[in-house]
Design an enzyme around this catalytic site. Structure first.
Site, PDB file in Angstrom:
ATOM      1  N   HIS A 177      24.278   4.676  -7.043  1.00 48.25           N
ATOM      2  CA  HIS A 177      24.841   6.005  -7.231  1.00 48.25           C
ATOM      3  C   HIS A 177      24.771   6.419  -8.703  1.00 48.25           C
ATOM      4  CE1 HIS A 177      26.857   6.376  -3.188  1.00 48.25           C
ATOM      5  NE2 HIS A 177      26.399   5.127  -3.183  1.00 48.25           N
ATOM      6  N   CYS A 192      24.948  12.780  -4.034  1.00 47.81           N
ATOM      7  CA  CYS A 192      26.363  12.700  -3.717  1.00 47.81           C
ATOM      8  C   CYS A 192      26.967  14.100  -3.742  1.00 47.81           C
ATOM      9  CB  CYS A 192      27.105  11.755  -4.654  1.00 47.81           C
ATOM     10  SG  CYS A 192      27.657  12.455  -6.207  1.00 47.81           S
ATOM     11  N   GLU A 193      27.854  14.320  -2.805  1.00 48.39           N
ATOM     12  CA  GLU A 193      28.452  15.643  -2.691  1.00 48.39           C
ATOM     13  C   GLU A 193      29.524  15.895  -3.747  1.00 48.39           C
ATOM     14  OE1 GLU A 193      31.873  15.112   0.725  1.00 48.39           O
ATOM     15  OE2 GLU A 193      29.812  15.375   1.403  1.00 48.39           O
ATOM     16  N   HIS A 194      29.917  14.875  -4.484  1.00 47.06           N
ATOM     17  CA  HIS A 194      30.953  15.058  -5.497  1.00 47.06           C
ATOM     18  C   HIS A 194      30.407  15.524  -6.842  1.00 47.06           C
ATOM     19  CE1 HIS A 194      33.109  11.913  -2.872  1.00 47.06           C
ATOM     20  NE2 HIS A 194      33.496  13.113  -2.527  1.00 47.06           N
ATOM     21  N   HIS A 195      29.237  14.990  -7.235  1.00 45.09           N
ATOM     22  CA  HIS A 195      28.672  15.340  -8.542  1.00 45.09           C
ATOM     23  C   HIS A 195      27.243  15.868  -8.457  1.00 45.09           C
ATOM     24  CE1 HIS A 195      31.819  12.289  -9.395  1.00 45.09           C
ATOM     25  NE2 HIS A 195      32.134  13.154 -10.334  1.00 45.09           N
ATOM     26  N   CYS A 254      25.880   8.985 -10.035  1.00 50.20           N
ATOM     27  CA  CYS A 254      27.127   9.585 -10.525  1.00 50.20           C
ATOM     28  C   CYS A 254      27.971   8.536 -11.243  1.00 50.20           C
ATOM     29  CB  CYS A 254      27.916  10.229  -9.385  1.00 50.20           C
ATOM     30  SG  CYS A 254      28.360   9.099  -8.056  1.00 50.20           S
ATOM     31  N   GLN A 268      28.053   8.034   1.010  1.00 48.34           N
ATOM     32  CA  GLN A 268      27.310   6.954   1.664  1.00 48.34           C
ATOM     33  C   GLN A 268      27.978   6.477   2.945  1.00 48.34           C
ATOM     34  OE1 GLN A 268      25.609   3.904  -0.887  1.00 48.34           O
ATOM     35  NE2 GLN A 268      25.895   2.363   0.705  1.00 48.34           N
TER      36      GLN A 268
END
Length: 196
Positions: free
Chosen positions: A152, A83-86, A154, A124
């Site tokens: 996920h 995931c690009e956030h975490h 995260c 996703q």
């Protein structure tokens, strides 16, 4: 030609040492001495999708299919993404269906398209759209359906710490969006859900 804005491997390894120190570790400790090299190598594998051209995988098609124009489905394409956030792993399965319009593609090529997009930092929903749009753009079938199930990390290893949760996303184009029977047949074929 090398991208001059891309950090060097040495810079990447230094960043890993910084993170180890920030976490409270001693990066010079015996067990961690080679960790920066191993992490940089792992990143090269995990994010190799940036060097892949998904459209290229679908360029070679076959037209000698005896007029076959019914649903083609490839299900349970396992993938690992982040995931690009975490920067945490997303582990899941992709399911692809399409209605050919005079040409088909080798099934391994569909799996390669999934791989090319999965091996990038992702959300996703975006990955689902990218896969469907790529197949529609290159193959120009009468319709495309993509369903992705992902767990996920995260969410399971930080924050709310909820295990056993998966997210399902879908993108339907052409006949999959316009014809409820085609969509239903595709969803029946892939049989998404627990206990399958």
């Amino acid at each position: 030609m090398a991208d001059s804005s891309k950090p060097t491997r040495e810079q990447a390894e230094a960043a890993v040492r910084t993170l180890l120190a920030w976490a409270g570790e001693d990066p010079t400790r015996e067990g961690l001495i080679d960790t920066p090299k191993r992490v940089a190598k792992a990143y090269g594998d995990w994010f190799s999708g940036y060097a892949m051209d998904p459209d290229e995988y679908l360029a070679r098609t076959f037209e000698e299919v005896a007029g076959y124009d019914e649903l083609i489905v490839l299900r349970d394409i396992q993938f690992e993404s982040h995931c690009e956030h975490h920067m945490a792993p997303i582990i899941g399965r992709a399911h692809i269906g399409y209605l050919p319009d005079g040409k088909v593609v080798g099934i391994s090529k569909l799996a390669r398209v999934v791989e090319a997009y999965a091996r990038r930092f992702q959300v996703q929903e975006k990955m689902t759209s990218q896969i469907a749009d790529c197949i529609q753009r290159v193959l120009q079938p009468r319709g495309v359906g993509v369903v992705i199930e992902g767990a996920h990390e995260c969410m399971t290893t930080r924050g709310v710490h909820k295990r056993g949760v998966s997210m399902i996303t879908s993108k339907m184009l052409g006949g999959f969006r316009d014809d409820a029977r085609t969509r239903a047949e595709f969803l029946q074929f892939i049989d998404v859900g627990p206990g399958r």
